[in-house]
Design an enzyme around this catalytic site. Structure first.
Site, PDB file in Angstrom:
ATOM      1  N   CYS A   1      15.182  18.934  14.903  1.00 35.22           N
ATOM      2  CA  CYS A   1      14.136  19.256  13.912  1.00 35.22           C
ATOM      3  C   CYS A   1      12.739  19.275  14.529  1.00 35.22           C
ATOM      4  O   CYS A   1      11.817  19.852  13.957  1.00 35.22           O
ATOM      5  CB  CYS A   1      14.181  18.259  12.773  1.00 35.22           C
ATOM      6  SG  CYS A   1      15.794  18.216  12.008  1.00 35.22           S
TER       7      CYS A   1
ATOM      8  N   HIS B   1       7.855  18.934   8.821  1.00 33.55           N
ATOM      9  CA  HIS B   1       9.263  19.334   8.846  1.00 33.55           C
ATOM     10  C   HIS B   1       9.840  19.089   7.454  1.00 33.55           C
ATOM     11  O   HIS B   1       9.573  18.056   6.836  1.00 33.55           O
ATOM     12  CB  HIS B   1      10.007  18.516   9.896  1.00 33.55           C
ATOM     13  CG  HIS B   1      11.491  18.648   9.811  1.00 33.55           C
ATOM     14  ND1 HIS B   1      12.123  19.879   9.798  1.00 33.55           N
ATOM     15  CD2 HIS B   1      12.478  17.718   9.707  1.00 33.55           C
ATOM     16  CE1 HIS B   1      13.417  19.690   9.702  1.00 33.55           C
ATOM     17  NE2 HIS B   1      13.667  18.395   9.643  1.00 33.55           N
TER      18      HIS B   1
ATOM     19  N   ASN C   1      16.664  22.295   4.485  1.00 34.00           N
ATOM     20  CA  ASN C   1      16.282  21.906   5.851  1.00 34.00           C
ATOM     21  C   ASN C   1      16.886  22.904   6.840  1.00 34.00           C
ATOM     22  O   ASN C   1      18.094  22.894   7.069  1.00 34.00           O
ATOM     23  CB  ASN C   1      16.803  20.482   6.102  1.00 34.00           C
ATOM     24  CG  ASN C   1      16.462  19.963   7.488  1.00 34.00           C
ATOM     25  OD1 ASN C   1      15.969  20.704   8.340  1.00 34.00           O
ATOM     26  ND2 ASN C   1      16.726  18.692   7.704  1.00 34.00           N
TER      27      ASN C   1
HETATM   28  O1  UT7 Z   1      16.119  16.772   9.449  1.00 34.23           O
HETATM   29  C1  UT7 Z   1      16.738  15.953  10.371  1.00 34.23           C
HETATM   30  C2  UT7 Z   1      16.730  14.540  10.035  1.00 34.23           C
HETATM   31  N1  UT7 Z   1      17.443  14.274   8.813  1.00 34.23           N
HETATM   32  C3  UT7 Z   1      16.809  13.674   7.812  1.00 34.23           C
HETATM   33  O2  UT7 Z   1      15.627  13.421   7.876  1.00 34.23           O
HETATM   34  C4  UT7 Z   1      17.634  13.257   6.625  1.00 34.23           C
HETATM   35  C5  UT7 Z   1      17.280  11.852   6.229  1.00 34.23           C
HETATM   36  N2  UT7 Z   1      18.125  11.319   5.163  1.00 34.23           N
HETATM   37  C6  UT7 Z   1      18.027  11.747   3.877  1.00 34.23           C
HETATM   38  O3  UT7 Z   1      17.287  12.649   3.560  1.00 34.23           O
HETATM   39  C7  UT7 Z   1      18.805  10.974   2.826  1.00 34.23           C
HETATM   40  O4  UT7 Z   1      19.340   9.826   3.402  1.00 34.23           O
HETATM   41  C8  UT7 Z   1      19.954  11.795   2.163  1.00 34.23           C
HETATM   42  C9  UT7 Z   1      19.368  12.882   1.291  1.00 34.23           C
HETATM   43  C10 UT7 Z   1      20.872  12.374   3.221  1.00 34.23           C
HETATM   44  C11 UT7 Z   1      20.771  10.875   1.247  1.00 34.23           C
HETATM   45  O5  UT7 Z   1      19.923  10.270   0.285  1.00 34.23           O
HETATM   46  P1  UT7 Z   1      19.895   8.690   0.088  1.00 34.23           P
HETATM   47  O6  UT7 Z   1      18.939   8.415  -0.991  1.00 34.23           O
HETATM   48  O7  UT7 Z   1      19.649   8.045   1.424  1.00 34.23           O
HETATM   49  O8  UT7 Z   1      21.345   8.404  -0.419  1.00 34.23           O
HETATM   50  P2  UT7 Z   1      22.422   7.385   0.163  1.00 34.23           P
HETATM   51  O9  UT7 Z   1      23.080   7.957   1.366  1.00 34.23           O
HETATM   52  O10 UT7 Z   1      21.813   6.017   0.261  1.00 34.23           O
HETATM   53  O11 UT7 Z   1      23.462   7.353  -1.008  1.00 34.23           O
HETATM   54  C12 UT7 Z   1      23.133   6.787  -2.300  1.00 34.23           C
HETATM   55  C13 UT7 Z   1      24.292   7.041  -3.224  1.00 34.23           C
HETATM   56  C14 UT7 Z   1      25.644   6.671  -2.628  1.00 34.23           C
HETATM   57  O12 UT7 Z   1      26.469   6.184  -3.644  1.00 34.23           O
HETATM   58  P3  UT7 Z   1      26.703   4.597  -3.807  1.00 34.23           P
HETATM   59  O13 UT7 Z   1      27.299   4.148  -2.513  1.00 34.23           O
HETATM   60  O14 UT7 Z   1      25.339   4.009  -4.053  1.00 34.23           O
HETATM   61  O15 UT7 Z   1      27.623   4.510  -4.971  1.00 34.23           O
HETATM   62  C15 UT7 Z   1      26.197   7.997  -2.155  1.00 34.23           C
HETATM   63  O16 UT7 Z   1      27.591   8.027  -2.114  1.00 34.23           O
HETATM   64  O17 UT7 Z   1      24.371   8.439  -3.530  1.00 34.23           O
HETATM   65  C16 UT7 Z   1      25.674   8.944  -3.213  1.00 34.23           C
HETATM   66  N3  UT7 Z   1      25.560  10.314  -2.757  1.00 34.23           N
HETATM   67  C17 UT7 Z   1      25.541  11.353  -3.596  1.00 34.23           C
HETATM   68  N4  UT7 Z   1      25.638  11.429  -4.927  1.00 34.23           N
HETATM   69  C18 UT7 Z   1      25.577  12.659  -5.482  1.00 34.23           C
HETATM   70  C19 UT7 Z   1      25.398  10.774  -1.484  1.00 34.23           C
HETATM   71  N5  UT7 Z   1      25.315  12.106  -1.491  1.00 34.23           N
HETATM   72  C20 UT7 Z   1      25.394  12.498  -2.783  1.00 34.23           C
HETATM   73  C21 UT7 Z   1      25.358  13.741  -3.432  1.00 34.23           C
HETATM   74  N6  UT7 Z   1      25.455  13.772  -4.772  1.00 34.23           N
HETATM   75  N7  UT7 Z   1      25.203  14.911  -2.745  1.00 34.23           N
END
Ligand code: UT7
Length: 329
Positions: free
Chosen positions: A116, A256, A286
């Site tokens: 990125c 980004h 992204n």
């Molecule tokens: O560009 C290169 C670098 N990459 C980045 O900068 C990405 C950085 N990370 C992120 O943007 C975020 O971590 C994500 C968007 C990937 C995920 O968001 P988050 O707020 O960190 O969610 P999480 O992984 O902590 O998951 C929270 C909950 C989980 O459920 P439980 O365990 O709390 O029951 C996940 O299973 O949300 C669930 N979850 C979803 N629910 C609905 C994860 N993905 C989804 C989804 N839809 N697509």
């Protein structure tokens, strides 16, 4: 003698026609438009569906736009630097394929792999080539066909990524505009949190690697998020301080586009209102190396000569950094 600076003198962009909306994703994975919108700010992404097209095709369209806008003969391009993690092939470099597609027969070219942050790394290098007097016209491309390495059954990654390309032309200028300063970092110990397991020399492609889905993005989202928030905000603040600037002096933050919450954290850290931040994540998601030049492309008409911009990124590697520039036209 005044210093020769490298200035961005034109911008081009390309996104595929096909859209993948949050409603489309609701049909293939367990997710909702509401979750995706509040957690990332993304509404839709563009997907390059033609199986015979790749990153070089999108990039070539972006470069052709620059050639047309500037009425530039492709034979006058000295160098093409292509930032990408989704090259058409492992080799040759995608930059070479782009050069062939646009008729840049006198140019040399090579790729940069910094995920990125790739566009910032490439822009920094292109700047040095111009400032040194070695080259006069350098094309810097950021392109990724992320749909080629996304597992559309993995709801934690497939909601984020999209395809697209952006490019800029760098030329020398004696004026007090152009690329002013940069700070770039990398930390390979972050690789374990964001990578593609197979397809390289460590784990060459095999029936086993395909069956284990190791040719897709592996991302520990929460972990990357934590590093991205501090990394992008810290380096932006460091760059401002190094140049005796505050948020008030800055006309545009060009972040980004990984997650709207990361963008907001950076914006708040350097004290900028939302109106001064380029945001198009809702439309394209992204696009990895494509996000920053695609922002410049979308906002080109709003930019004025002398505007002060901070470009900032964080991504796989880990890599991160920021570039301070004054818009040249
Ligand atoms: O560009 C290169 C670098 N990459 C980045 O900068 C990405 C950085 N990370 C992120 O943007 C975020 O971590 C994500 C968007 C990937 C995920 O968001 P988050 O707020 O960190 O969610 P999480 O992984 O902590 O998951 C929270 C909950 C989980 O459920 P439980 O365990 O709390 O029951 C996940 O299973 O949300 C669930 N979850 C979803 N629910 C609905 C994860 N993905 C989804 C989804 N839809 N697509």
């Amino acid at each position: 003698m005044s210093k020769l600076r490298a200035a961005i003198t034109s911008v081009g962009g390309y996104v595929p026609e096909d859209k993948l909306t949050n409603a489309d994703l609701e049909k293939i994975i367990d997710t909702t438009d509401e979750w995706i919108t509040t957690r990332t700010g993304i509404k839709e992404r563009r997907i390059l569906r033609d199986p015979n097209k790749a990153s070089s095709d999108m990039a070539a369209e972006a470069v052709k736009e620059i050639l047309a806008k500037k009425q530039l003969d492709p034979l006058d391009i000295d160098c093409i630097i292509c930032a990408t993690v989704t090259p058409d092939m492992i080799f040759p470099a995608t930059a070479n394929l782009i050069g062939d597609k646009v008729g840049a027969k006198n140019a040399y070219g090579f790729d940069i792999s910094a995920a990125c942050s790739g566009f910032l790394y490439a822009l920094n290098l292109g700047t040095s080539l111009i400032e040194s007097g070695r080259n006069k016209k350098v094309i810097v491309v950021g392109v990724d066909k992320m749909s080629a390495i996304v597992d559309y059954t993995d709801r934690t990654t497939c909601i984020i990524f999209g395809d697209g390309a952006g490019a800029v032309l760098l030329e020398p200028t004696p004026e007090d505009v152009g690329i002013m300063d940069s700070i770039l970092y990398s930390d390979g110990s972050g690789a374990k949190h964001l990578h593609m397991k197979a397809g390289g020399s460590l784990r060459p492609a095999s029936i086993e690697t395909v069956a284990a889905k190791e040719h897709f993005i592996y991302q520990e989202g929460k972990h990357v998020f934590k590093f991205a928030v501090t990394g992008m905000a810290d380096v932006s603040q460091e760059l401002l301080e190094k140049n005796d600037l505050t948020g008030d002096d800055i006309d545009w933050l060009v972040p980004h586009q990984a997650n709207l919450r990361i963008i907001d954290a950076t914006r708040e850290r350097i004290n900028l209102p939302r109106e001064k931040v380029m945001i198009n994540i809702h439309n394209y998601g992204n696009t990895t190396a494509g996000t920053i030049p695609l922002c410049l492309w979308d906002y080109e008409k709003k930019l004025k000569k002398g505007d002060k911009l901070v470009l900032a990124a964080f991504g796989g590697g880990f890599t991160w950094g920021a570039i301070y520039l004054k818009w040249a036209y």
